[in-house]
Motif scaffolding. Structure first.
Motif, PDB file in Angstrom:
ATOM      1  N   PRO A 183      -0.467  -6.891  -7.673  1.00  0.00           N
ATOM      2  CA  PRO A 183       0.903  -6.375  -7.530  1.00  0.00           C
ATOM      3  C   PRO A 183       0.962  -4.897  -7.911  1.00  0.00           C
ATOM      4  CG  PRO A 183       0.908  -8.498  -8.629  1.00  0.00           C
ATOM      5  CD  PRO A 183      -0.523  -8.064  -8.545  1.00  0.00           C
ATOM      6  N   LEU A 237       2.921 -10.324   0.145  1.00  0.00           N
ATOM      7  CA  LEU A 237       1.792 -10.951  -0.550  1.00  0.00           C
ATOM      8  C   LEU A 237       2.092 -11.173  -2.035  1.00  0.00           C
ATOM      9  CD1 LEU A 237      -1.066  -9.003   1.244  1.00  0.00           C
ATOM     10  CD2 LEU A 237      -0.433 -11.388   1.604  1.00  0.00           C
ATOM     11  N   GLU A 238       2.943 -10.310  -2.607  1.00  0.00           N
ATOM     12  CA  GLU A 238       3.293 -10.472  -4.024  1.00  0.00           C
ATOM     13  C   GLU A 238       4.352 -11.544  -4.230  1.00  0.00           C
ATOM     14  OE1 GLU A 238       4.557  -6.850  -5.968  1.00  0.00           O
ATOM     15  OE2 GLU A 238       2.887  -5.723  -5.115  1.00  0.00           O
ATOM     16  N   PHE A 280      -3.141   2.065   4.876  1.00  0.00           N
ATOM     17  CA  PHE A 280      -2.483   1.976   6.175  1.00  0.00           C
ATOM     18  C   PHE A 280      -2.336   3.346   6.825  1.00  0.00           C
ATOM     19  CE2 PHE A 280      -1.244  -2.024   4.307  1.00  0.00           C
ATOM     20  CZ  PHE A 280      -1.299  -2.881   5.382  1.00  0.00           C
ATOM     21  N   LYS A 306       1.538   5.212  -1.745  1.00  0.00           N
ATOM     22  CA  LYS A 306       2.609   4.563  -0.974  1.00  0.00           C
ATOM     23  C   LYS A 306       2.084   3.888   0.291  1.00  0.00           C
ATOM     24  CE  LYS A 306       6.368   7.587  -2.392  1.00  0.00           C
ATOM     25  NZ  LYS A 306       6.839   8.932  -2.071  1.00  0.00           N
ATOM     26  N   ARG A 307       0.808   4.103   0.608  1.00  0.00           N
ATOM     27  CA  ARG A 307       0.267   3.567   1.870  1.00  0.00           C
ATOM     28  C   ARG A 307      -0.834   2.538   1.660  1.00  0.00           C
ATOM     29  NH1 ARG A 307       0.113   8.413   6.312  1.00  0.00           N
ATOM     30  NH2 ARG A 307       2.282   9.057   6.026  1.00  0.00           N
ATOM     31  N   ILE A 308      -0.953   2.016   0.444  1.00  0.00           N
ATOM     32  CA  ILE A 308      -2.088   1.120   0.194  1.00  0.00           C
ATOM     33  C   ILE A 308      -1.662  -0.259  -0.289  1.00  0.00           C
ATOM     34  CG2 ILE A 308      -3.708   2.982  -0.317  1.00  0.00           C
ATOM     35  CD1 ILE A 308      -3.279   2.348  -3.310  1.00  0.00           C
ATOM     36  N   ALA A 309      -2.601  -1.191  -0.121  1.00  0.00           N
ATOM     37  CA  ALA A 309      -2.528  -2.496  -0.774  1.00  0.00           C
ATOM     38  C   ALA A 309      -3.893  -2.697  -1.420  1.00  0.00           C
ATOM     39  CB  ALA A 309      -2.240  -3.600   0.236  1.00  0.00           C
ATOM     40  N   LYS A 355       4.584  -0.165   6.436  1.00  0.00           N
ATOM     41  CA  LYS A 355       3.549  -1.200   6.576  1.00  0.00           C
ATOM     42  C   LYS A 355       3.073  -1.653   5.200  1.00  0.00           C
ATOM     43  CE  LYS A 355       1.547   0.315  10.990  1.00  0.00           C
ATOM     44  NZ  LYS A 355       1.404  -0.988  11.658  1.00  0.00           N
ATOM     45  N   ALA A 356       2.777  -0.655   4.348  1.00  0.00           N
ATOM     46  CA  ALA A 356       2.276  -0.967   3.002  1.00  0.00           C
ATOM     47  C   ALA A 356       3.349  -1.678   2.186  1.00  0.00           C
ATOM     48  CB  ALA A 356       1.821   0.312   2.312  1.00  0.00           C
ATOM     49  N   ILE A 364      -4.163 -10.269  -4.109  1.00  0.00           N
ATOM     50  CA  ILE A 364      -3.486  -8.967  -4.082  1.00  0.00           C
ATOM     51  C   ILE A 364      -3.094  -8.576  -5.507  1.00  0.00           C
ATOM     52  CG2 ILE A 364      -1.236  -7.933  -3.456  1.00  0.00           C
ATOM     53  CD1 ILE A 364      -3.315  -7.737  -1.245  1.00  0.00           C
ATOM     54  N   THR A 422       3.623  -5.310   3.392  1.00  0.00           N
ATOM     55  CA  THR A 422       2.397  -6.039   3.034  1.00  0.00           C
ATOM     56  C   THR A 422       2.405  -6.410   1.556  1.00  0.00           C
ATOM     57  OG1 THR A 422       1.137  -4.958   4.775  1.00  0.00           O
ATOM     58  CG2 THR A 422      -0.129  -5.861   2.934  1.00  0.00           C
ATOM     59  N   ASN A 423       2.664  -5.427   0.698  1.00  0.00           N
ATOM     60  CA  ASN A 423       2.671  -5.703  -0.743  1.00  0.00           C
ATOM     61  C   ASN A 423       3.759  -6.698  -1.120  1.00  0.00           C
ATOM     62  OD1 ASN A 423       0.560  -4.065  -2.179  1.00  0.00           O
ATOM     63  ND2 ASN A 423       1.520  -2.441  -0.999  1.00  0.00           N
TER      64      ASN A 423
END
Lengths: 218, 64
Positions: free
Chosen positions: B40, A143-144, B60, B28-31, A135-136, B38, A139-140
């Motif tokens: 990068p 969006l990037e 997440f 590894k689970r974040i934005a 998921k992460a 965002i 998402t990254n």
């Protein structure tokens, strides 16, 4: 004697019915949109059904997995589809619901390498994986590297918690997050169809609100 | 002061990576969102937090 007749409505009849419900202007936006659904499990299969019913013109459906008996309690598949690729099974089911929308499938894993290639034609991307790291990653990456796309992701819908804690939050102008952001399948231990469907409905509804340009008013 | 997930913290001058190292987030689970954009992942180490910045870490969890 019964005659064999084609009982499904014509494309004109189908479009007219949608316009009656949504209005012509809104339906035009829905039918000219391309929406990608990444992962066709509890979230993705339910999102796709909602979007097909709404008459989204083009759906891109992506998943590598096959239908398993343990999926049937919350995913939009049937017992006679066990063993089929989810992309193929969902294609069949959606065509029975919405015969005139365009559906493209990709039976593969979405990775950092192929994401842009798979998703570059989508206006809106739904993240519907079950693994937190994937998921992460998606998402990254979206969006990037594709800042013009809208991303509707999900986090936190496992277990028997209240239906009312599932919500949609706008994180950036192009990033919406649905779920309670807490209920992890690892700690909750279960996924309940109704709560997963609530989260999927939040995602599908957010897609329609983005297309309806309702979302900026929040 | 820097607002992080709604809480004011006195960490202006630190990078996003330095802030994250003080937390229990699994990288590894974040934005990470800063002032509506965002950040990068490759820029966590060079993104310096300034007074008045607003940061949100989205973490997440599994299930879908």
């Amino acid at each position: 004697m019964w005659e064999v007749v084609d009982l499904i409505p014509t494309e004109n009849e189908w479009n007219k019915a949608l316009c009656q419900r949504h209005g012509e202007e809104l339906q035009k936006r829905f039918s000219s949109a391309t929406v990608a659904v990444c992962g066709l499990g509890g979230l993705g299969s339910n999102i796709a059904v909602s979007l097909a019913r709404a008459g989204i013109g083009r759906l891109l459906l992506i998943d590598f997995d096959r239908v398993d008996i343990t999926n049937l309690h919350r995913q939009q598949y049937k017992v006679n589809q066990i063993g089929k690729y989810k992309t193929e099974a969902l294609f069949e089911n959606l065509k029975e619901i919405a015969p005139y929308i365009e559906i493209e499938t990709q039976t593969c894993q979405i990775t950092e390498e192929n994401t842009v290639h798979l998703l570059h034609e989508a206006d809106i991307i739904c993240e519907a994986f079950d693994n937190a790291e994937e998921k992460a990653m998606l998402t990254n990456l979206v969006l990037e590297s594709m800042p013009d796309k809208f991303l509707v992701a999900a986090s936190g819908m496992a277990g028997f918690g209240s239906a009312n804690t599932i919500r949609t939050r706008k994180i950036t102008s192009h990033f919406y997050l649905c779920g309670d952001e807490e209920s992890d399948v690892e700690s909750e231990g279960s996924l309940i169809s109704s709560r997963v469907m609530l989260c999927a409905a939040h995602q599908a509804h957010t897609v329609l609100r983005i297309l309806a340009k309702q979302i900026e008013n929040e | 002061m820097v607002k992080i997930n709604g809480e004011e913290l006195n960490i202006a001058g630190k990078t996003v990576a330095e802030y994250l190292a003080t937390t229990s987030y699994d990288s590894k689970r974040i934005a990470v969102e800063r002032n509506g954009e965002i950040v990068p992942k490759a820029q966590y180490g060079e993104t310096v937090l300034k007074d008045g910045d607003s940061l949100e870490v989205v973490s997440f969890v599994g299930g879908g």
